[in-house]
Design a protein around this motif. Structure first.
Motif, mmCIF file in Angstrom:
data_model
loop_
_atom_site.group_PDB
_atom_site.id
_atom_site.type_symbol
_atom_site.label_atom_id
_atom_site.label_comp_id
_atom_site.label_asym_id
_atom_site.label_seq_id
_atom_site.Cartn_x
_atom_site.Cartn_y
_atom_site.Cartn_z
ATOM 1 N N VAL A 148 0.842 -1.204 0.000
ATOM 2 C CA VAL A 148 0.000 0.000 0.000
ATOM 3 C C VAL A 148 0.872 1.247 0.000
ATOM 4 N N ILE A 149 1.884 1.265 0.866
ATOM 5 C CA ILE A 149 2.720 2.469 0.975
ATOM 6 C C ILE A 149 3.589 2.664 -0.269
ATOM 7 N N ARG A 150 3.664 1.666 -1.137
ATOM 8 C CA ARG A 150 4.437 1.792 -2.373
ATOM 9 C C ARG A 150 3.873 2.895 -3.274
ATOM 10 N N HIS A 151 2.636 3.317 -3.044
ATOM 11 C CA HIS A 151 2.072 4.452 -3.789
ATOM 12 C C HIS A 151 2.896 5.719 -3.574
ATOM 13 N N HIS A 152 3.592 5.798 -2.453
ATOM 14 C CA HIS A 152 4.434 6.958 -2.136
ATOM 15 C C HIS A 152 5.856 6.427 -1.997
ATOM 16 N N ARG A 153 6.609 6.540 -3.049
ATOM 17 C CA ARG A 153 7.930 5.891 -3.098
ATOM 18 C C ARG A 153 8.863 6.379 -1.997
ATOM 19 N N GLY A 154 8.831 7.658 -1.684
ATOM 20 C CA GLY A 154 9.691 8.171 -0.618
ATOM 21 C C GLY A 154 9.360 7.551 0.728
ATOM 22 N N LEU A 155 8.058 7.470 1.048
ATOM 23 C CA LEU A 155 7.650 6.849 2.309
ATOM 24 C C LEU A 155 7.936 5.351 2.310
ATOM 25 N N PHE A 156 7.797 4.716 1.157
ATOM 26 C CA PHE A 156 8.104 3.283 1.040
ATOM 27 C C PHE A 156 9.544 3.028 1.477
ATOM 28 N N TRP A 157 10.484 3.788 0.901
ATOM 29 C CA TRP A 157 11.889 3.580 1.237
ATOM 30 C C TRP A 157 12.196 4.007 2.663
ATOM 31 N N SER A 158 11.596 5.088 3.095
ATOM 32 C CA SER A 158 11.794 5.552 4.464
ATOM 33 C C SER A 158 11.328 4.496 5.465
ATOM 34 N N ALA A 159 10.150 3.936 5.237
ATOM 35 C CA ALA A 159 9.614 2.908 6.135
ATOM 36 C C ALA A 159 10.470 1.647 6.114
ATOM 37 N N LEU A 160 10.899 1.248 4.930
ATOM 38 C CA LEU A 160 11.721 0.046 4.799
ATOM 39 C C LEU A 160 13.046 0.207 5.545
ATOM 40 N N VAL A 161 13.706 1.344 5.349
ATOM 41 C CA VAL A 161 14.981 1.591 6.023
ATOM 42 C C VAL A 161 14.777 1.661 7.537
ATOM 43 N N ALA A 162 13.726 2.351 7.973
ATOM 44 C CA ALA A 162 13.453 2.474 9.406
ATOM 45 C C ALA A 162 13.196 1.109 10.039
ATOM 46 N N GLU A 163 12.410 0.268 9.376
ATOM 47 C CA GLU A 163 12.116 -1.069 9.910
ATOM 48 C C GLU A 163 13.387 -1.918 10.011
ATOM 49 N N LEU A 164 14.203 -1.887 8.964
ATOM 50 C CA LEU A 164 15.455 -2.656 8.983
ATOM 51 C C LEU A 164 16.404 -2.135 10.057
ATOM 52 N N ALA A 165 16.486 -0.819 10.203
ATOM 53 C CA ALA A 165 17.370 -0.232 11.213
ATOM 54 C C ALA A 165 16.910 -0.588 12.619
ATOM 55 N N LEU A 166 15.605 -0.514 12.881
ATOM 56 C CA LEU A 166 15.081 -0.880 14.200
ATOM 57 C C LEU A 166 15.343 -2.356 14.482
ATOM 58 N N GLN A 167 15.117 -3.188 13.504
ATOM 59 C CA GLN A 167 15.342 -4.624 13.670
ATOM 60 C C GLN A 167 16.807 -4.910 14.033
ATOM 61 N N ARG A 168 17.728 -4.240 13.384
ATOM 62 C CA ARG A 168 19.155 -4.442 13.663
ATOM 63 C C ARG A 168 19.576 -3.844 15.002
ATOM 64 N N ALA A 169 19.003 -2.719 15.375
ATOM 65 C CA ALA A 169 19.402 -2.016 16.594
ATOM 66 C C ALA A 169 18.814 -2.633 17.855
ATOM 67 N N ALA A 170 17.648 -3.246 17.764
ATOM 68 C CA ALA A 170 16.945 -3.761 18.945
ATOM 69 C C ALA A 170 17.562 -5.088 19.388
ATOM 70 N N ARG A 171 18.636 -4.987 20.163
ATOM 71 C CA ARG A 171 19.367 -6.179 20.600
ATOM 72 C C ARG A 171 19.629 -6.206 22.102
ATOM 73 N N VAL A 172 19.179 -5.193 22.825
ATOM 74 C CA VAL A 172 19.458 -5.123 24.259
ATOM 75 C C VAL A 172 18.484 -5.989 25.048
ATOM 76 N N LEU A 173 17.200 -5.841 24.776
ATOM 77 C CA LEU A 173 16.174 -6.617 25.492
ATOM 78 C C LEU A 173 16.104 -8.039 24.961
ATOM 79 N N PRO A 174 15.712 -8.981 25.822
ATOM 80 C CA PRO A 174 15.402 -10.312 25.290
ATOM 81 C C PRO A 174 14.242 -10.187 24.291
ATOM 82 N N ALA A 175 14.324 -10.900 23.188
ATOM 83 C CA ALA A 175 13.291 -10.823 22.141
ATOM 84 C C ALA A 175 11.917 -11.124 22.705
ATOM 85 N N ARG A 176 11.806 -12.070 23.614
ATOM 86 C CA ARG A 176 10.491 -12.447 24.156
ATOM 87 C C ARG A 176 9.838 -11.276 24.883
#
Length: 196
Positions: free
Chosen positions: A36-64
């Protein structure tokens, strides 16, 4: 069906098609919010980068702990897509998803640890409208998880609030990633805006 149609793969552009293929390979289908967000290419890439960055950075807490707080946020907001996708991610991550059905009783259920109870209560407080977070609650979370853990938990819950509310507003519902877990029918229904 979403209130805004998805961008079909054939119309997603060369890089968009590549992303669609990669996420389809990883999850079995293209997540509807991405399409759905692909309709707005800038937001698509922004969201994708943000999600990947959060996924990589979130390592302090136990995943559970982190994933349980994120799941709780999705159920409180009522985002069936987030519940569906989040349950699948927890299952793929080797977490115990059977106890998710008992999350409403987290405060007393012996299936939840002290740390998980604190995280879920924080998710509830952050997701409430208006938020009900207290100084004492933040101090207790910092003692339990450390400053970096508290910040990771806060960011994870805040981002899930954003995702869940956007999906809810756009009518994006569960996609069948994990049929075993749905937003329960007894949860809050959204208030209708005046004139609707």
């Amino acid at each position: 069906m979403a209130r805004i149609p998805t961008v079909p793969e054939a119309e997603a552009g060369v890089l968009g098609r590549l992303v669609y293929r990669l996420v389809r390979r990883r999850y079995g289908a293209v997540p509807e919010p991405f399409a759905v967000i692909r309709h707005h290419r800038g937001l698509f890439w922004s969201a994708l980068v943000a999600e990947l960055a959060l996924q990589r950075a979130a390592r302090v807490l136990p995943a559970r702990v982190r994933e349980l707080a994120v799941y709780r946020t999705a159920t409180v907001v009522g985002c069936s897509w987030c519940v569906d996708f989040g349950t699948m991610l927890q299952r793929l991550g080797g977490l115990d998803v059977e106890r998710l059905a008992r999350i409403d009783a987290y405060a007393t259920d012996p299936l939840y640890t002290r740390a998980e109870r604190l995280a879920v209560a924080y998710a509830d407080a952050m997701t409430a409208t208006p938020p009900t977070v207290t100084d004492a609650q933040v101090a207790q979370l910092e003692r339990e998880f450390g400053r970096a853990g508290l910040l990771e938990l806060t960011q994870s819950i805040a981002v899930e609030n954003q995702r869940a509310r956007a999906n809810h507003a756009l009518g994006i519902v569960d996609q069948g990633f994990d049929a075993a877990c749905r937003v329960r029918s007894g949860e809050r229904e959204p208030a209708q805006a005046p004139g609707q």
